[in-house]
Design a protein around this motif. Sequence first.
Motif, PDB file in Angstrom:
ATOM      1  N   GLY A  16      46.264  27.437  45.947  1.00  0.00           N
ATOM      2  CA  GLY A  16      46.652  28.448  44.970  1.00  0.00           C
ATOM      3  C   GLY A  16      45.446  29.300  44.657  1.00  0.00           C
ATOM      4  N   LYS A  17      44.994  29.217  43.451  1.00  0.00           N
ATOM      5  CA  LYS A  17      43.782  29.983  43.116  1.00  0.00           C
ATOM      6  C   LYS A  17      42.545  29.144  43.417  1.00  0.00           C
ATOM      7  N   ILE A  18      41.425  29.836  43.511  1.00  0.00           N
ATOM      8  CA  ILE A  18      40.132  29.195  43.706  1.00  0.00           C
ATOM      9  C   ILE A  18      39.269  29.586  42.514  1.00  0.00           C
ATOM     10  N   LEU A  19      38.826  28.574  41.797  1.00  0.00           N
ATOM     11  CA  LEU A  19      38.049  28.809  40.583  1.00  0.00           C
ATOM     12  C   LEU A  19      36.587  28.498  40.910  1.00  0.00           C
ATOM     13  N   CYS A  20      35.711  29.445  40.595  1.00  0.00           N
ATOM     14  CA  CYS A  20      34.317  29.348  41.042  1.00  0.00           C
ATOM     15  C   CYS A  20      33.368  29.452  39.857  1.00  0.00           C
ATOM     16  N   ILE A  21      32.205  28.846  40.023  1.00  0.00           N
ATOM     17  CA  ILE A  21      31.130  29.005  39.038  1.00  0.00           C
ATOM     18  C   ILE A  21      29.969  29.733  39.705  1.00  0.00           C
ATOM     19  N   GLY A  22      29.384  30.668  38.977  1.00  0.00           N
ATOM     20  CA  GLY A  22      28.139  31.298  39.420  1.00  0.00           C
ATOM     21  C   GLY A  22      26.968  30.576  38.761  1.00  0.00           C
ATOM     22  N   ARG A  23      25.856  30.495  39.442  1.00  0.00           N
ATOM     23  CA  ARG A  23      24.609  29.978  38.850  1.00  0.00           C
ATOM     24  C   ARG A  23      24.712  28.547  38.331  1.00  0.00           C
ATOM     25  N   ASN A  24      25.097  27.631  39.211  1.00  0.00           N
ATOM     26  CA  ASN A  24      25.123  26.225  38.800  1.00  0.00           C
ATOM     27  C   ASN A  24      23.904  25.473  39.297  1.00  0.00           C
ATOM     28  N   TYR A  25      23.024  26.187  40.005  1.00  0.00           N
ATOM     29  CA  TYR A  25      21.769  25.578  40.468  1.00  0.00           C
ATOM     30  C   TYR A  25      20.652  26.530  40.041  1.00  0.00           C
ATOM     31  N   ALA A  26      19.703  26.012  39.282  1.00  0.00           N
ATOM     32  CA  ALA A  26      18.652  26.872  38.719  1.00  0.00           C
ATOM     33  C   ALA A  26      17.872  27.600  39.810  1.00  0.00           C
ATOM     34  N   ALA A  27      17.610  26.922  40.929  1.00  0.00           N
ATOM     35  CA  ALA A  27      16.776  27.549  41.972  1.00  0.00           C
ATOM     36  C   ALA A  27      17.493  28.724  42.628  1.00  0.00           C
ATOM     37  N   THR A  39      26.638  29.200  28.865  1.00  0.00           N
ATOM     38  CA  THR A  39      28.053  29.001  29.174  1.00  0.00           C
ATOM     39  C   THR A  39      28.249  29.326  30.655  1.00  0.00           C
ATOM     40  N   PRO A  40      28.941  28.466  31.393  1.00  0.00           N
ATOM     41  CA  PRO A  40      29.094  28.734  32.831  1.00  0.00           C
ATOM     42  C   PRO A  40      29.728  30.106  33.101  1.00  0.00           C
ATOM     43  N   VAL A  41      29.217  30.792  34.131  1.00  0.00           N
ATOM     44  CA  VAL A  41      29.807  32.045  34.602  1.00  0.00           C
ATOM     45  C   VAL A  41      30.954  31.676  35.545  1.00  0.00           C
ATOM     46  N   LEU A  42      32.183  32.012  35.166  1.00  0.00           N
ATOM     47  CA  LEU A  42      33.341  31.633  35.982  1.00  0.00           C
ATOM     48  C   LEU A  42      33.972  32.870  36.601  1.00  0.00           C
ATOM     49  N   PHE A  43      34.500  32.716  37.808  1.00  0.00           N
ATOM     50  CA  PHE A  43      35.288  33.787  38.412  1.00  0.00           C
ATOM     51  C   PHE A  43      36.329  33.173  39.339  1.00  0.00           C
ATOM     52  N   LEU A  44      37.324  33.979  39.684  1.00  0.00           N
ATOM     53  CA  LEU A  44      38.453  33.500  40.490  1.00  0.00           C
ATOM     54  C   LEU A  44      38.523  34.222  41.820  1.00  0.00           C
ATOM     55  N   LYS A  45      39.006  33.495  42.819  1.00  0.00           N
ATOM     56  CA  LYS A  45      39.423  34.114  44.074  1.00  0.00           C
ATOM     57  C   LYS A  45      40.915  33.815  44.225  1.00  0.00           C
ATOM     58  N   PRO A  46      41.697  34.781  44.725  1.00  0.00           N
ATOM     59  CA  PRO A  46      43.129  34.526  44.892  1.00  0.00           C
ATOM     60  C   PRO A  46      43.413  33.692  46.140  1.00  0.00           C
ATOM     61  N   SER A  47      44.663  33.299  46.310  1.00  0.00           N
ATOM     62  CA  SER A  47      45.015  32.400  47.418  1.00  0.00           C
ATOM     63  C   SER A  47      44.674  32.996  48.779  1.00  0.00           C
ATOM     64  N   ASP A  48      44.777  34.319  48.928  1.00  0.00           N
ATOM     65  CA  ASP A  48      44.489  34.922  50.238  1.00  0.00           C
ATOM     66  C   ASP A  48      43.004  34.918  50.590  1.00  0.00           C
ATOM     67  N   ALA A  49      42.170  34.472  49.661  1.00  0.00           N
ATOM     68  CA  ALA A  49      40.753  34.272  49.999  1.00  0.00           C
ATOM     69  C   ALA A  49      40.570  33.045  50.884  1.00  0.00           C
ATOM     70  N   ALA A  50      41.478  32.078  50.761  1.00  0.00           N
ATOM     71  CA  ALA A  50      41.313  30.806  51.470  1.00  0.00           C
ATOM     72  C   ALA A  50      41.614  30.957  52.947  1.00  0.00           C
ATOM     73  N   CYS A  51      40.779  30.357  53.784  1.00  0.00           N
ATOM     74  CA  CYS A  51      41.017  30.304  55.223  1.00  0.00           C
ATOM     75  C   CYS A  51      40.273  29.094  55.769  1.00  0.00           C
ATOM     76  N   ASP A  52      40.409  28.881  57.085  1.00  0.00           N
ATOM     77  CA  ASP A  52      39.888  27.662  57.707  1.00  0.00           C
ATOM     78  C   ASP A  52      38.448  27.884  58.170  1.00  0.00           C
ATOM     79  N   LEU A  53      37.545  27.102  57.643  1.00  0.00           N
ATOM     80  CA  LEU A  53      36.121  27.213  58.002  1.00  0.00           C
ATOM     81  C   LEU A  53      35.883  26.917  59.479  1.00  0.00           C
ATOM     82  N   ARG A  54      36.789  26.190  60.115  1.00  0.00           N
ATOM     83  CA  ARG A  54      36.576  25.818  61.518  1.00  0.00           C
ATOM     84  C   ARG A  54      36.974  26.944  62.469  1.00  0.00           C
ATOM     85  N   GLN A  55      37.688  27.946  61.936  1.00  0.00           N
ATOM     86  CA  GLN A  55      38.049  29.112  62.743  1.00  0.00           C
ATOM     87  C   GLN A  55      36.926  30.154  62.644  1.00  0.00           C
ATOM     88  N   PRO A  56      36.845  31.070  63.613  1.00  0.00           N
ATOM     89  CA  PRO A  56      35.807  32.108  63.520  1.00  0.00           C
ATOM     90  C   PRO A  56      35.893  32.844  62.174  1.00  0.00           C
TER      91      PRO A  56
END
Length: 220
Positions: A16-27, A39-56
């Motif tokens: 479905g949606k992809i929920l992301c955090i920005g800046r979770n590692y100080a370095a 406060t964590p920086v949050l952002f979303l990616k929609p479902s069409d952002a998702a794809c298979d990492l094993r494909q090009p």
Amino acid sequence: MFTPLLDNQHFEYSVGKILCIGRNYAAHAAELNNPVPDTPVLFLKPSDAACDLRQPIVIPENKGSVHHELELAILIGRRLTHATPEQVQAAVAGVGLGLDLTLRDIQSELKDKGLPWERAKAFDGSCPLSPFVSASRVEDWQALSFTLERNGVVQQVGHTSDMLHPILDLIAHMSASFTLNPGDVVMTGTPKGVGPLVVGDTLEATLGNWLACRTRVVAV
Ligand code: ZN
């Protein structure tokens, strides 16, 4: 629609949606000259952002630099809303890796203007995901390591012990604003070492000795 693999089987739900955090590692925050927020920086990616990492991996053309951010990805198995960390633990189905592909030049422009990041972060195919392994294998969420090699050279090494917001607490916090449903994915932030991808690159992403994915970068 993208249905992830969990322990080599198709998961019952597509992403479905992809929920992301920005800046979770100080370095990583430091390498982009960003302050570390309370406060964590949050952002979303929609479902069409998702794809298979094993494909090009297809990177957009004529949109400036496309950076790789390899992140630990969490596959949600049960609905979570205003959850406690204990409820999160019980609701996580799988753990894997994702690339938070980022149009860095466009993101910089948007940041300078105080505008939202979606054009830089949430475009189609902006979140290639690995297969997931069962969360039951995880004994300590803050003792996981992952690596990204580009053209045979290590670019990013992540240790979840370096996270500013531990995974279960982070997802509990997210669920107070965004209900998570089965098939949703949480991206837990990138360690340092982000950099541009170029057509023809080969990538290898590894999560401990649980999974390794090879892929390559292609033009549209
Ligand atoms: Zn990221």
